[in-house]
Design a protein around this motif. Structure first.
Motif, PDB file in Angstrom:
ATOM      1  N   GLU A  65       0.841  -1.209   0.129  1.00 40.12           N
ATOM      2  CA  GLU A  65       0.049  -0.010   0.059  1.00 40.12           C
ATOM      3  C   GLU A  65       0.977   1.293   0.050  1.00 40.12           C
ATOM      4  OE1 GLU A  65      -3.510   2.025   2.872  1.00 40.12           O
ATOM      5  OE2 GLU A  65      -3.011  -0.185   3.091  1.00 40.12           O
ATOM      6  N   GLN A  66       2.014   1.210   0.487  1.00 41.99           N
ATOM      7  CA  GLN A  66       2.840   2.324   0.607  1.00 41.99           C
ATOM      8  C   GLN A  66       4.031   2.392  -0.636  1.00 41.99           C
ATOM      9  OE1 GLN A  66       5.181   1.721   4.260  1.00 41.99           O
ATOM     10  NE2 GLN A  66       3.710   2.242   5.591  1.00 41.99           N
ATOM     11  N   LEU A  67       4.165   1.255  -1.287  1.00 42.87           N
ATOM     12  CA  LEU A  67       4.973   1.082  -2.501  1.00 42.87           C
ATOM     13  C   LEU A  67       4.290   1.264  -3.682  1.00 42.87           C
ATOM     14  CD1 LEU A  67       7.523   0.602  -3.668  1.00 42.87           C
ATOM     15  CD2 LEU A  67       6.942  -1.921  -3.719  1.00 42.87           C
ATOM     16  N   GLU A  68       2.866   1.143  -3.751  1.00 40.71           N
ATOM     17  CA  GLU A  68       2.198   1.261  -5.013  1.00 40.71           C
ATOM     18  C   GLU A  68       2.126   2.571  -5.703  1.00 40.71           C
ATOM     19  OE1 GLU A  68      -1.299  -1.152  -7.225  1.00 40.71           O
ATOM     20  OE2 GLU A  68      -1.602  -0.691  -5.269  1.00 40.71           O
ATOM     21  N   PRO A  69       1.950   3.735  -4.450  1.00 43.75           N
ATOM     22  CA  PRO A  69       1.851   5.166  -5.279  1.00 43.75           C
ATOM     23  C   PRO A  69       3.014   5.533  -5.862  1.00 43.75           C
ATOM     24  CG  PRO A  69       0.883   4.902  -3.052  1.00 43.75           C
ATOM     25  CD  PRO A  69       1.324   3.616  -3.226  1.00 43.75           C
ATOM     26  N   THR A  70       4.146   5.041  -5.452  1.00 40.95           N
ATOM     27  CA  THR A  70       5.629   5.188  -6.067  1.00 40.95           C
ATOM     28  C   THR A  70       5.742   4.407  -7.491  1.00 40.95           C
ATOM     29  OG1 THR A  70       6.535   5.078  -3.805  1.00 40.95           O
ATOM     30  CG2 THR A  70       8.145   5.163  -5.967  1.00 40.95           C
ATOM     31  N   ILE A  71       4.989   3.515  -7.607  1.00 42.79           N
ATOM     32  CA  ILE A  71       5.097   2.591  -9.075  1.00 42.79           C
ATOM     33  C   ILE A  71       4.104   3.565  -9.779  1.00 42.79           C
ATOM     34  CG2 ILE A  71       4.367   0.609 -10.211  1.00 42.79           C
ATOM     35  CD1 ILE A  71       5.044  -0.893  -7.736  1.00 42.79           C
TER      36      ILE A  71
END
Length: 337
Positions: A65-71
């Protein structure tokens, strides 16, 4: 004083016999040892059981949930870079004839300068043409007034062509600088994402993969939606790879883009753009084929199948699959056709 003789009538006691000292000591030691061992067992920390597959999945989901915005931020920058690269190429094509026109105009000015070489302001004309300072307009007009009407028109034409060429070149240079910055941002984001992917993959047991097929969908569905659903459902089981748009691997916005591309509808490979590329529909109005977005920053998207189900590419370590939309906070629905 005389010593009293022993009383011969006193009761007679047998002499005390020592109990086996060694035996008592052994028993005491055994008892102490047993107590010590028991206390040690109580004090020793119990070994925690290894986490279950569901616990590992839950942990990865939370970190995802924290990583997907970066993707999705990466996808956004990459989409912008693609647009700017096309603009840059178009500008370069426009500049080719403009550059030639500018060169021909400069040749005309050369003829004017040669004409005025012996008696005219050739140096002033040269200064007029090479000056790009914004405050020199008044000076340019003064020089132009000194020229004959015909030559003045020629010089004015050259100035217009030169200014147009320089303006286009400045746009191109700005775009190129933006592209370099975007490229560097992409490289930094990619390095971070790759490192996180490697870490998360190391946590994944093979048994965590669970895939269910798409359900049968009844009712009247638009042709574009039918094609998109059929295309996305045909990819159930394909693996998640961040930044991928098919045909065999996908990330979330890559899957929805691939599905609607088959229906002749182009969506940008970025959730934020896809949100704006469709018309808003309420949850009550949502129907199969609509895009369903999640979280306030719209960093995840799936293809709605109706009845609270969607097909989506969830995250690394999991394949394209059917899931309940309720497992994530729904931000809204969009219809891209």
């Amino acid at each position: 004083m005389a010593t009293m003789p022993p009383d011969r009538h006193a009761p007679s006691h047998p002499p005390l016999r020592p109990i086996g000292t060694r035996r008592v000591v052994r028993r005491l030691l055994t008892l102490v040892a047993a107590v010590a061992v028991g206390a040690g067992l109580l004090a020793a920390p119990a070994h925690a059981a290894p986490p279950s597959v569901d616990e590992i999945d839950a942990q990865i989901d939370k970190q995802w949930e924290q990583l997907e915005p970066t993707i999705e931020s990466y996808n956004k920058v990459r989409a912008q870079l693609k647009v700017n690269q096309k603009k840059s190429a178009d500008l370069e094509k426009k500049m080719v004839p403009l550059e030639l026109e500018s060169a021909l105009a400069m040749n005309k000015v050369g003829d004017i300068a040669a004409h005025y070489y012996m008696s005219g302001p050739s140096q002033e004309i040269g200064a007029l043409l090479v000056s790009t300072k914004p405050g020199t307009l008044a000076e340019q007009l003064v020089i132009l007034d000194r020229l004959a009407q015909q030559q003045r028109k020629q010089v004015e034409s050259v100035l217009a062509i030169r200014d147009k060429y320089n303006a286009q070149k400045q746009k191109l240079d700005t775009l190129i600088a933006a592209q370099i910055k975007q490229r560097d941002e992409l490289a930094a984001k990619k390095k971070h994402i790759d490192a996180e992917m490697t870490r998360l993959k190391g946590m994944l047991p093979k048994s965590s993969v669970r895939v269910d097929g798409c359900p049968k969908i009844d009712g009247v569905i638009a042709a574009a939606a039918q094609t998109a659903i059929r295309t996305a459902c045909s990819k159930v089981g394909s693996w998640y790879v961040w930044g991928a748009t098919g045909p065999n691997t996908f990330d979330c916005s890559g899957l929805t883009q691939f599905a609607y591309k088959a229906a002749g509808i182009y969506l940008t490979h970025f959730t934020g753009a896809q949100w704006n590329e469709g018309k808003a529909v309420s949850r009550a109005e949502a129907r199969p084929g609509d895009l369903v977005f999640f979280y306030s920053d719209l960093h995840h998207v799936g293809l709605y199948l109706g009845n609270g189900l969607m097909v989506h590419a969830p995250r690394t370590g999991q394949p394209v699959q059917v899931a309940q939309i309720s497992y994530q906070p729904v931000a809204g629905f969009r219809r891209p056709y």
